[in-house]
Design an enzyme around this catalytic site. Sequence first.
Site: not given
Length: 268
Positions: A32, A34
């Site tokens: 991922d 953020d």
Amino acid sequence: MKRCCEGVGLPCLFKGVGMASSRPPKYLLVFDFDGTIINESSDDSIVRAAPGQALPEHIRQSFREGFYNEYMQRVLAYMGDQGVKMGDFKAVYENIPLSPGMPDLFQFLSKNHELFEIILISDANMFGIECKLRAAGFYSLFRKIFSNPSSFDKRGYFTLGPYHSHKCLDCPANTCKRKILTEYLAERAQEEVEFERVFYVGDGANDFCPSVTLTSADVAFPRKGYPMHQMTQEMEKKQPGTFQATVVPWESATEVARYLQELLKKKC
């Protein structure tokens, strides 16, 4: 380990990074962005480029749960109206801090790149992700990046679109990471690339959705105390054994690097 799933042909950015070995990589590593690679939400970070480093109340109040992409389109339109340009956004993205230990993990992966195929699945946007990864010097590690399309129009406004549509009830309307991951595995299987294990490094609730599809051979690395970690704990408490992957929480990405290093030692 053979993996089979339906659906192929998902549009994405293919970076064409060549592997040093002619043999396909053994492992798929999914990141991922953020709150995982970077230590902030990049959508919150770019507000630092706005006048007064804040948004007006009417923009902030327009957010609807599950429609964050649409909300960010309004945020970016406002910032364009205020004269915020590409260079302003770029400077913010480049200076977002990496999460603790992330440089160590990326250095480890750089040294062992022939063993890992690395992809990134994010609900941020392509421009911001590319800016940060290039500035950090790790852009070339990633074979593919899946994120919301973004560009600058003729006015110089930063524009954002949805990644895709889907039928998942647990994810935002514009992105389902489970759909992206399963279609990617199917695409690679058609290309006769089968991974021994999948590793998933994330933090958010939308990272929990794809991690549920992982098998007992795989490993989920949720950031400790963040929604993905909390949701894996809740599932294990309410439905023991349903979450099949090994769960390895992390506070520093150095812990992820150590785990992978120990795995490689055992394989030698």
